[in-house]
Design a protein around this motif. Structure first.
Motif, short mmCIF file in Angstrom:
data_model
loop_
_atom_site.label_atom_id
_atom_site.label_comp_id
_atom_site.label_asym_id
_atom_site.label_seq_id
_atom_site.Cartn_x
_atom_site.Cartn_y
_atom_site.Cartn_z
N GLU A 151 33.98 -5.94 -5.39
CA GLU A 151 33.93 -4.81 -4.45
C GLU A 151 32.63 -4.84 -3.66
N GLU A 152 32.74 -4.66 -2.33
CA GLU A 152 31.53 -4.63 -1.51
C GLU A 152 30.81 -3.30 -1.72
N VAL A 153 29.55 -3.37 -2.08
CA VAL A 153 28.75 -2.15 -2.27
C VAL A 153 27.40 -2.37 -1.61
N GLN A 154 26.64 -1.29 -1.48
CA GLN A 154 25.27 -1.43 -0.98
C GLN A 154 24.29 -1.06 -2.08
N ILE A 155 23.22 -1.80 -2.14
CA ILE A 155 22.15 -1.44 -3.08
C ILE A 155 20.96 -0.99 -2.25
N ASP A 156 20.37 0.12 -2.65
CA ASP A 156 19.19 0.65 -1.99
C ASP A 156 18.06 0.55 -3.01
N ILE A 157 17.03 -0.23 -2.70
CA ILE A 157 15.94 -0.45 -3.66
C ILE A 157 14.67 0.21 -3.15
N LEU A 158 14.08 1.06 -3.96
CA LEU A 158 12.79 1.64 -3.61
C LEU A 158 11.73 1.00 -4.50
N ASP A 159 10.83 0.28 -3.86
CA ASP A 159 9.77 -0.42 -4.57
C ASP A 159 8.53 0.47 -4.52
N THR A 160 8.25 1.17 -5.60
CA THR A 160 7.14 2.13 -5.59
C THR A 160 5.82 1.37 -5.68
N ALA A 161 4.82 1.87 -4.99
CA ALA A 161 3.50 1.23 -5.03
C ALA A 161 2.44 2.17 -4.52
N GLY A 162 1.33 2.22 -5.23
CA GLY A 162 0.18 2.97 -4.71
C GLY A 162 0.24 4.47 -4.91
N GLN A 163 1.44 5.06 -4.81
CA GLN A 163 1.49 6.53 -4.89
C GLN A 163 1.79 7.05 -6.29
N GLU A 164 1.85 6.14 -7.27
CA GLU A 164 2.20 6.61 -8.60
C GLU A 164 1.22 7.67 -9.12
N ASP A 165 0.02 7.68 -8.54
CA ASP A 165 -0.98 8.65 -9.00
C ASP A 165 -0.71 10.06 -8.49
N TYR A 166 0.06 10.16 -7.42
CA TYR A 166 0.36 11.49 -6.89
C TYR A 166 1.66 11.98 -7.52
N THR A 171 0.84 -1.20 0.00
CA THR A 171 0.00 0.00 0.00
C THR A 171 0.87 1.24 0.00
N LYS A 172 2.15 1.05 0.32
CA LYS A 172 3.06 2.21 0.32
C LYS A 172 4.38 1.76 -0.29
N ALA A 173 5.20 2.74 -0.61
CA ALA A 173 6.51 2.40 -1.17
C ALA A 173 7.37 1.78 -0.07
N ASP A 174 8.11 0.75 -0.42
CA ASP A 174 8.99 0.10 0.55
C ASP A 174 10.43 0.27 0.11
N SER A 175 11.29 0.50 1.09
CA SER A 175 12.70 0.69 0.78
C SER A 175 13.50 -0.46 1.39
N TYR A 176 14.46 -0.99 0.61
CA TYR A 176 15.27 -2.12 1.07
C TYR A 176 16.74 -1.78 0.86
N ARG A 177 17.59 -2.31 1.73
CA ARG A 177 19.02 -2.09 1.54
C ARG A 177 19.76 -3.41 1.77
N LYS A 178 20.73 -3.67 0.92
CA LYS A 178 21.45 -4.94 1.01
C LYS A 178 22.91 -4.73 0.60
N LYS A 179 23.79 -5.46 1.28
CA LYS A 179 25.21 -5.41 0.94
C LYS A 179 25.48 -6.53 -0.07
N VAL A 180 26.10 -6.19 -1.18
CA VAL A 180 26.41 -7.21 -2.19
C VAL A 180 27.84 -7.02 -2.69
N VAL A 181 28.35 -8.01 -3.41
CA VAL A 181 29.69 -7.89 -3.99
C VAL A 181 29.55 -7.70 -5.49
N LEU A 182 30.01 -6.56 -5.95
CA LEU A 182 29.91 -6.21 -7.38
C LEU A 182 31.32 -6.17 -7.95
N ASP A 183 31.62 -7.12 -8.83
CA ASP A 183 32.97 -7.22 -9.41
C ASP A 183 34.06 -7.17 -8.34
#
Length: 205
Positions: free
Chosen positions: A58-73, A44-56
């Motif tokens: 190198e340790e990096v963090q990915i921050d994912i914003l899963d949009t939902a419901g508010q696209e109309d605003y 019903t609302k946007a959810d934000s997730y963060r995860k540590k991963v290894v990219l090539d």
């Protein structure tokens, strides 16, 4: 006493999930984050997730914003888009309407970011439901070609290409940041990105 040098800050890559309702944005995100398939997720609302991963390597963090419901605003949506460094634009291969809607999302993102070469992947989800397919691979690939972006088909259910889309997008974001840092004036060079597009392959460890 000399203060210890601070450890280098881990890179953070901000990814925004966009697409019509019910195409599996949350299912893809949760599969990537927790290795689990959630069939009926009603955000019903946007959810934000963060995860540590290894990219090539190198340790990096990915921050994912899963949009939902508010696209109309529009104001809320524009704020989300403004904060993103890369976009996964998801449709369902079983729904022609969700594919048509990707053009609107792309347009809105380009308007807010004012940058045609923003890291962006077109993602056809639910490819395990091939018997219900309404959008052909050729159609989707042609659209991606028109936008000069990669096209990947995924299945949140079978986990097919789930890691690939997130890692590929992070590679694009990282390369883009390096490109911008390397420029003496810090201005965005519109050409480099297109010319260098898809030359670099990313390794998932």
């Amino acid at each position: 006493m000399a203060s210890k040098p601070k450890p280098p800050q881990m890179a953070l890559h901000k990814v925004i999930m966009v697409g019509s309702g019910g195409v599996g944005k949350s299912a893809l995100t949760l599969q990537f984050m927790y290795d689990e398939f959630v069939e009926d997720y009603e955000p019903t609302k946007a959810d934000s997730y963060r995860k540590k991963v290894v990219l090539d390597g190198e340790e990096v963090q990915i921050d994912i914003l899963d949009t939902a419901g508010q696209e109309d605003y529009a104001a809320i949506r524009d704020n989300y888009f403004r904060s993103g460094e890369g976009f996964l634009c998801v449709f369902s291969i079983t729904e022609q309407e969700s594919f048509a809607a990707t053009a609107d999302f792309r347009e809105q993102i380009l308007r807010v970011k004012n940058d045609e070469n923003i890291p962006f992947l077109l993602v056809g989800n639910k490819c395990d439901l091939f018997d219900k397919r309404q959008v052909t691979i050729e159609t989707a690939t042609a659209k991606a070609g028109e936008w000069n972006v990669p096209y990947v088909e995924t299945s949140a259910k079978t986990r097919q290409n789930v890691d690939k889309v997130f890692f590929d997008l992070m590679c694009e974001i990282r390369d883009r940041k390096k490109e911008e840092t390397a420029k003496p004036d810090g201005k965005k060079n519109k050409k480099t990105k297109k010319e260098g597009k898809r030359k670099k392959k990313c390794v998932i460890l």
